[in-house]
Design an enzyme around this catalytic site. Structure first.
Site, short mmCIF file in Angstrom:
data_model
loop_
_atom_site.label_atom_id
_atom_site.label_comp_id
_atom_site.label_asym_id
_atom_site.label_seq_id
_atom_site.Cartn_x
_atom_site.Cartn_y
_atom_site.Cartn_z
N ASP A 11 -6.40 -20.75 -4.08
CA ASP A 11 -5.05 -21.30 -3.86
C ASP A 11 -5.13 -22.83 -3.94
O ASP A 11 -5.95 -23.44 -3.25
CB ASP A 11 -4.58 -20.84 -2.46
CG ASP A 11 -3.13 -21.20 -2.19
OD1 ASP A 11 -2.34 -21.24 -3.16
OD2 ASP A 11 -2.78 -21.44 -1.01
N ASP A 23 -3.85 -26.52 -9.37
CA ASP A 23 -2.68 -27.33 -9.01
C ASP A 23 -2.87 -28.75 -9.52
O ASP A 23 -3.49 -29.58 -8.88
CB ASP A 23 -2.48 -27.32 -7.49
CG ASP A 23 -1.25 -28.13 -7.09
OD1 ASP A 23 -0.61 -28.72 -7.99
OD2 ASP A 23 -0.94 -28.18 -5.89
N GLY A 66 4.09 -25.90 4.96
CA GLY A 66 4.09 -26.21 6.39
C GLY A 66 5.42 -25.88 7.03
O GLY A 66 6.22 -25.10 6.48
N HIS A 122 6.02 -21.06 -3.37
CA HIS A 122 5.13 -21.54 -2.30
C HIS A 122 5.99 -21.98 -1.12
O HIS A 122 7.17 -22.24 -1.27
CB HIS A 122 4.29 -22.72 -2.79
CG HIS A 122 3.14 -22.31 -3.66
ND1 HIS A 122 1.84 -22.54 -3.32
CD2 HIS A 122 3.12 -21.68 -4.86
CE1 HIS A 122 1.05 -22.06 -4.27
NE2 HIS A 122 1.81 -21.53 -5.22
N GLY A 123 5.36 -22.09 0.06
CA GLY A 123 6.10 -22.60 1.21
C GLY A 123 7.05 -21.58 1.78
O GLY A 123 8.20 -21.88 2.10
N GLY A 124 6.59 -20.32 1.92
CA GLY A 124 7.48 -19.25 2.36
C GLY A 124 7.85 -19.30 3.83
O GLY A 124 8.94 -18.86 4.21
N ASN A 142 3.94 -17.21 -1.40
CA ASN A 142 2.82 -17.65 -0.56
C ASN A 142 3.30 -17.91 0.86
O ASN A 142 4.29 -18.62 1.07
CB ASN A 142 2.24 -18.96 -1.10
CG ASN A 142 1.39 -18.75 -2.34
OD1 ASN A 142 1.59 -17.79 -3.09
ND2 ASN A 142 0.45 -19.64 -2.56
N VAL A 143 2.59 -17.31 1.82
CA VAL A 143 2.95 -17.46 3.23
C VAL A 143 1.68 -17.78 4.02
O VAL A 143 0.67 -17.08 3.87
CB VAL A 143 3.55 -16.15 3.81
CG1 VAL A 143 3.91 -16.34 5.28
CG2 VAL A 143 4.79 -15.72 3.03
N THR A 151 1.81 -20.63 7.11
CA THR A 151 2.11 -21.30 8.38
C THR A 151 2.64 -20.34 9.45
O THR A 151 2.22 -20.40 10.61
CB THR A 151 3.13 -22.44 8.13
OG1 THR A 151 2.57 -23.32 7.16
CG2 THR A 151 3.42 -23.21 9.41
ZN ZN Z 1 1.11 -23.69 -1.78
#
Ligand code: ZN
Length: 283
Positions: free
Chosen positions: A82, A104, A181, A208-210, A230-231, A233
């Site tokens: 990731d 990335d 986050g 991303h950032g779910g 993507n989860v 936090t």
């Molecule tokens: Zn991410």
């Protein structure tokens, strides 16, 4: 023996209206919780190891544990890098048995992102590994109230076709309003932008950032073309809270371990279920 690339599942999800979650692993307890959830829901799942965590002293041990765990269940389990930081890091993880990698290079200029992604795709495909890239830039939730800077990072539909055709990438992470986050303020998704991107390319799109999105927001993102979410936090915040509630002076270490694994499992089952991934393992 179901350590497999998630590509088949993501294409299937894109065609059938469900999404497969990537949950980030940081130790064996969370890996146990995620895989137990995949078994309980008979769902495909992705174990994601963050590039920075792969470089930690116990990074390789985590890889060995995750591989053995994935191979012990019949459900399709991907082991994915990731936010891979470089071509070299992607190659090192593939050598260790990762089934999918994300490079990335989203902070770099478009031409450089294309060049780096293309190099990883060429090498990864030679070894049967699928590749995700990010176009636009998904920022941090702590900066979320600065809506102007967030919008600057949004994926530009005009770049998408060129990026996908020149790189040959398998999955594309898009910036449409989510952030990594915890969010400062309410997250908003630009679904019109997602529709526009979806019209231009036919590969699985990634959110991303779910953590922090509502069930309705997840489900509309999936209905508008997201096939991987993507989860991380939420899993860590919820489990830390449950551990602190359970940590009485009399609590045994083993009881706390169980609290952690069960908390991860419960949250992961929740996401598998609302993403529509439950019951999809056999396809
Ligand atoms: Zn991410």
């Amino acid at each position: 023996m179901a350590l497999v690339s998630i590509k088949h599942q993501l294409v299937r999800g894109m065609q059938n209206g469900y999404a497969v979650p990537l949950f980030n692993i940081v130790d064996s307890l969370i890996a146990d919780g995620i895989v137990a959830a995949a078994q309980a829901q008979n769902a495909p799942v992705i174990l994601g190891l963050y590039g920075g965590h792969f470089e930690l002293p116990n990074g390789r041990q985590q890889v060995a544990y995750a591989r053995a765990l994935a191979e012990s269940v019949p459900q399709p389990v991907s082991l994915m890098l990731d936010h891979g930081a470089s071509f070299e890091q992607c190659m090192r993880t593939i050598q260790l048995g990762f089934t999918d990698v994300m490079l990335d290079a989203s902070k770099l200029p478009l031409d450089e992102n294309i060049a780096q992604t293309k190099a990883v795709v060429r090498a990864a495909h030679a070894m049967g590994v699928a590749v995700e890239a990010e176009l636009g830039h998904v920022g941090m939730g702590s900066d979320y109230q600065d809506a102007e800077s967030l919008r600057k990072g949004f994926t530009r539909p005009d770049d998408v076709e060129r990026f996908v055709s020149e790189t040959g990438v398998d999955f594309l992470a898009v910036a449409i309003g989510t952030a990594h986050g915890a969010y400062a303020g309410e997250p908003h998704l630009a679904l019109d932008l997602l529709d526009e991107i979806r019209r231009r390319v036919d590969i699985p799109l990634v959110l991303h950032g779910g953590s922090g999105l509502s069930t309705e927001q997840f489900q509309s993102a999936i209905a508008h073309g997201i096939a991987k979410v993507n989860v991380a936090t939420d899993l860590f915040m919820t489990t830390a809270r449950r551990l602190s509630e359970a940590a009485t002076p009399e609590a045994s270490y083993f009881a706390l371990q169980r609290v952690a694994v069960e908390s991860f499992q419960e949250r992961c089952e929740h996401y598998l279920s609302i993403f529509g991934a439950s019951g999809q393992a056999g396809g």
